[in-house]
Scaffold this active site. Structure first.
Site, PDB file in Angstrom:
ATOM      1  CG  ASN A   9     -37.367 -25.545  11.830  1.00  0.00           C
ATOM      2  OD1 ASN A   9     -38.595 -25.713  12.527  1.00  0.00           O
ATOM      3  ND2 ASN A   9     -36.570 -26.514  12.319  1.00  0.00           N
ATOM      4  CD1 TRP A  10     -40.063 -19.451  11.134  1.00  0.00           C
ATOM      5  CD2 TRP A  10     -42.087 -19.041  11.481  1.00  0.00           C
ATOM      6  NE1 TRP A  10     -40.530 -18.575   9.945  1.00  0.00           N
ATOM      7  CE2 TRP A  10     -42.076 -18.158  10.239  1.00  0.00           C
ATOM      8  CE3 TRP A  10     -43.646 -18.900  11.963  1.00  0.00           C
ATOM      9  CZ2 TRP A  10     -42.851 -17.285   9.799  1.00  0.00           C
ATOM     10  CZ3 TRP A  10     -44.346 -17.835  11.210  1.00  0.00           C
ATOM     11  CH2 TRP A  10     -44.001 -17.380  10.123  1.00  0.00           C
ATOM     12  CE  LYS A  11     -34.799 -25.064  15.137  1.00  0.00           C
ATOM     13  NZ  LYS A  11     -33.540 -25.246  15.660  1.00  0.00           N
ATOM     14  CD  GLU A  97     -34.236 -28.256  17.286  1.00  0.00           C
ATOM     15  OE1 GLU A  97     -35.532 -28.164  17.063  1.00  0.00           O
ATOM     16  OE2 GLU A  97     -33.519 -27.600  17.414  1.00  0.00           O
ATOM     17  CD  GLU A 167     -31.207 -28.464   9.760  1.00  0.00           C
ATOM     18  OE1 GLU A 167     -31.122 -27.201   9.858  1.00  0.00           O
ATOM     19  OE2 GLU A 167     -31.935 -29.208  10.497  1.00  0.00           O
ATOM     20  N   GLY A 173     -28.414 -23.745  16.421  1.00  0.00           N
ATOM     21  CA  GLY A 173     -28.701 -23.015  17.542  1.00  0.00           C
ATOM     22  C   GLY A 173     -27.661 -22.536  18.268  1.00  0.00           C
ATOM     23  CB  SER A 213     -25.366 -20.866  13.325  1.00  0.00           C
ATOM     24  OG  SER A 213     -25.757 -21.743  14.471  1.00  0.00           O
ATOM     25  N   GLY A 234     -33.236 -21.786  11.187  1.00  0.00           N
ATOM     26  CA  GLY A 234     -33.924 -21.584  12.468  1.00  0.00           C
ATOM     27  C   GLY A 234     -34.079 -20.277  13.034  1.00  0.00           C
ATOM     28  N   GLY A 235     -33.122 -20.192  14.043  1.00  0.00           N
ATOM     29  CA  GLY A 235     -33.175 -18.641  14.783  1.00  0.00           C
ATOM     30  C   GLY A 235     -33.374 -17.537  13.898  1.00  0.00           C
TER      31      GLY A 235
HETATM   32  P1  PGA Z   1     -30.577 -22.461  13.627  1.00  0.00           P
HETATM   33  O1  PGA Z   1     -31.466 -24.054  13.294  1.00  0.00           O
HETATM   34  O2  PGA Z   1     -30.589 -21.917  12.409  1.00  0.00           O
HETATM   35  O3  PGA Z   1     -31.138 -21.674  14.705  1.00  0.00           O
HETATM   36  O4  PGA Z   1     -29.021 -23.026  13.839  1.00  0.00           O
HETATM   37  C1  PGA Z   1     -31.252 -24.646  12.185  1.00  0.00           C
HETATM   38  C2  PGA Z   1     -32.459 -25.869  12.275  1.00  0.00           C
HETATM   39  O5  PGA Z   1     -32.457 -26.452  13.280  1.00  0.00           O
HETATM   40  O6  PGA Z   1     -33.053 -26.179  11.345  1.00  0.00           O
END
Ligand code: PGA
Length: 251
Positions: A9-11, A97, A167, A173, A213, A234-235
């Site tokens: 997920n590149w957000k 989010e 999640e 994050g 994470s 994510g990250g």
């Molecule tokens: P993260 O994000 O790996 O940066 O914790 C995961 C997500 O929000 O899907």
């Protein structure tokens, strides 16, 4: 029995040029990986470019969100039909989010999920509790509400296309990951819930991803758990090397 599923997920990150470059690196790194589903979710404006780059690779495309209507007077929204048109196979829905910042409710997310399935895209439904909810022992109640609300009126046949992502919000994050046991407990609870709502076959076949994470150094332990079938990243999905290692998890 359940095919592993790793999604990035590149957000709200990456220009079109940066998205193209990251996608090109992933295509090179992941050529020939055929035994798992690999999905990336760039921003809307980069979908078309990334779709072109990953054509003829094992990588599939997801949107990060969509609107529960096909077309019409809905200024600023993007429909599942248009996502399919640009080459998406999946849409992430109900990410925490969006729930927290955009006020998305379970019933709104349910409308999206039904529309996504109707269009032929596949939904990745995100659920998860806050730290406060966990500390107040309300985690199971919250997960139950999100699953029942998000999957309301779905048939067992429709469930075949649904991927769930657990999640925990306190792990997103933050660099704090749920322990293997914490994640497994939540996943096993979710699978049992799906069994109660649908049936044993649906529960056994539904893929439940862990997110929060996920990194190269914790993915193997998490994915070794019985009820963890993949990861929503994510990250670490913004770094080609890290995401490659996560996709190539060893458990
Ligand atoms: P993260 O994000 O790996 O940066 O914790 C995961 C997500 O929000 O899907």
């Amino acid at each position: 029995m359940r095919r592993p599923f790793i999604a990035g997920n590149w957000k709200l990150n990456q220009t079109i040029a940066e998205s193209r470059e990251l996608a090109q690196q992933l295509v090179a790194n992941l050529a020939g990986v055929e035994d798992r589903d690999i999905v990336i979710a760039p921003v809307f404006t980069a979908l078309s470019t990334v779709a072109e780059v990953i054509k003829n690779s094992p990588i599939q495309l997801a949107a990060q969100n969509c609107y529960p209507q096909i077309q019409g007077a809905f200024t600023g929204e993007v429909s599942p039909l248009l996502l399919q048109d640009v080459g998406c196979n999946y849409s992430i829905l109900g990410h925490s989010e969006r729930r927290q910042l955009m006020g998305e409710t379970d019933s709104f997310i349910n409308l999206k999920l039904l529309k996504v399935l109707e269009t032929g895209l596949l939904p990745i439904l995100c659920i998860g509790e806050t730290l406060q909810e966990r500390e107040e022992n309300r985690m199971l109640e919250v997960l139950t509400r999100q699953i029942e609300g998000g999957l309301d009126t779905l048939t067992a046949e429709q469930m075949a296309g649904v991927v769930i992502a657990y999640e925990p919000i306190w792990a997103i994050g933050t660099g704090i990951t749920a322990t293997d046991d914490q994640a497994q407990d939540a996943h096993s609870f979710i699978r049992n819930l799906i069994r109660e709502l649908f049936n044993t076959e649906v529960a056994a076949a539904t893929r439940i991803l862990y997110g929060g994470s996920v990194k190269p150094d914790n993915v193997d332990g998490l994915l070794a758990q019985e009820d963890i079938d993949g990861a929503l990243v994510g990250g670490a999905s913004l770094k080609a090397e890290d995401f490659t290692r996560i996709v190539r998890f060893e458990s």
